[in-house]
Design an enzyme around this catalytic site. Structure first.
Site: not given
Ligand code: FRU
Length: 448
Positions: A24-25, A152, A198
């Protein structure tokens, strides 16, 4: 072998995906000595979200990526959620052991996923060998639990007040700022609310390219941003929040730290959150890196997003036209097929009611009366300038990203193509348009 691994039917050819499993991120974006580091939320053990660990890739040009061994693994404080990174050129944390400057990353220890549950806290790790190996700081966590799943951390150097600044997502629409001179001890500075949640980002940019006139931008994961001022303690927004991207799949965007002054770009990459094509060994992809600029518009100071020029590193054959009239029912691109394109057009709308491209069955359509670009069920505003619009469209195997009028409009969307249809077309409706310039660059894969 990597070479065969990146050839799967739906594998993006110039967008980053992990070799296998979920991402993901984007995290810890740092530039150091010719390498762009991209860390990413990764599940080493599964195709869906879980076991969050920092995966790691490097690139010399933001187009060709090489995945390295995972950088930060879960521990007793939790799994490793999102965060950021900096080069500590002045060794303010005292972690440096050799000649290389130290890379320091900041991440959330997601305590509810620890073997024995603990609250969410913020931790750091560092590398003395250009990011090839990582040591977690023995004093972790550096920020204790504040509220909920606070997470984050984004860290920047604030030159005027000579300190590090961290912004952190707390909960709901609440974010907070901390300051530090050594990256290890942090003091609370102020709080801020924005209509987003986030993965915050904060950075300074010149307005209209004027280094004497700068503004600060505060950014949330949903792509809402404020333009305003930041004095090292408090961020003061100028007006309402704005939206950075009108596509369907744009989330948790972050910008690179430590881009040299000689380059000067603010470069951003996002998680293209959303669906995933069937039967692939990976799940999710990153957007194509874009340069951010602030420009004065009739609506105020707005963010522009344009793909980095390094896309040209994979330009292959170019089909080019200039000053051609495009009549209804004509398709200048008839017979052109492919999966990977960088299409650039300047179109004088004349008396056309719509102009657009057909990309493997997907209509990318500009409606002249509505002044809207529409594709993949999303629309974004694009006002003609002197009767003309400019478009840049990046086509990869499972994405379409469109940019209008030099980045005034940005739309980032996941795309599941019809494998039987590789046709690319162009059209005008209701009257003719003039293609002032049309360049269709076929692209090479970045994985070969
Ligand atoms: C955003 C999020 C962040 C977190 C991460 C966990 O997509 O929810 O806030 O750190 O993904 O994978």
């Amino acid at each position: 072998m990597i070479q065969t691994a990146y050839k799967e039917t739906y594998r993006p050819q110039f967008h980053f995906t992990p070799k296998t499993n979920w991402t993901n991120d984007p995290n810890g974006l740092i530039y150091y000595k010719g390498e762009y580091h991209l860390f990413f939320q990764h599940n080493p053990f599964g195709i869906n979200w879980g076991n969050m660990t920092w995966g790691h890739a490097v690139s010399p040009d933001l187009v060709h990526w090489k995945q390295l061994p995972h950088a930060i693994h879960p521990d007793e404080l939790g799994t490793i959620f999102s965060g950021s990174g900096v080069v500590d050129y002045n060794n303010t944390a005292g972690f440096q052991t050799g000649d290389e400057a130290v890379l320091v990353v900041f991440y959330t220890s997601a305590g509810s996923h620890a073997p024995e549950k603990v609250p969410f806290t913020q931790s750091i790790a560092y590398s003395n060998d250009r990011g090839r190996s990582w040591t977690k700081y023995e004093g972790n966590p550096v920020i204790e639990h504040i509220v909920a799943s606070n997470r984050d951390p984004k860290v920047i150097w604030h030159e005027p007040t000579q300190k590090w600044v961290m912004t952190l997502f707390l909960d709901g629409n609440d974010f907070t700022f901390f300051g530090s001179t050594n990256l290890k001890e942090w003091e609370h500075l102020s709080d801020i609310k924005i209509p987003d949640g986030e993965c915050p980002d904060i950075f300074e940019l010149p307005v209209d390219g004027d280094p004497e006139n700068t503004k600060w931008v505060f950014w949330g994961a949903g792509g809402k941003y404020y333009v305003g001022d930041f004095d090292g303690t408090i961020f003061t927004p100028d007006g309402e929040s704005q939206r950075a991207d009108y596509g369907a799949n744009f989330y948790a965007a972050q910008t690179w730290s430590d881009i040299p002054d000689s380059d000067g770009r603010r470069i951003q990459i996002a998680w293209m959150n959303g669906s995933n094509p069937p039967e692939m060994p990976f799940n999710q992809q990153m957007s194509f890196p874009c340069v951010l600029t602030l420009r004065t518009t009739p609506e105020g100071i707005c963010m522009y997003r344009e793909p980095v020029a390094e896309i040209e590193n994979i330009h292959d054959y170019t089909h080019a036209w200039s000053n051609v009239t495009l009549n209804p029912d004509e398709n200048l691109l008839a017979g052109l097929t492919g999966e990977l394109f960088d299409i650039r057009a300047e179109i004088e709308l004349n008396d056309a009611s719509a102009v657009g491209f057909n990309i493997r069955g997907q209509d990318v359509r500009y409606n002249v009366a509505e002044k809207q670009l529409t594709f993949l069920e999303r629309s974004g505003p694009l006002a003609p300038q002197d009767g003309k619009i400019q478009l840049q469209i990046l086509v990869d195997r499972i994405s379409i990203e469109a940019f209008g009028n030099a980045g005034a409009l940005s739309m980032t969307s996941y795309f599941l193509p019809d494998l039987e249809n590789a046709d690319i077309g162009i059209y005008a409706e209701g009257g003719s348009a003039t293609l002032v310039s049309l360049k269709v660059h076929e692209l090479k894969s970045s994985w070969v």
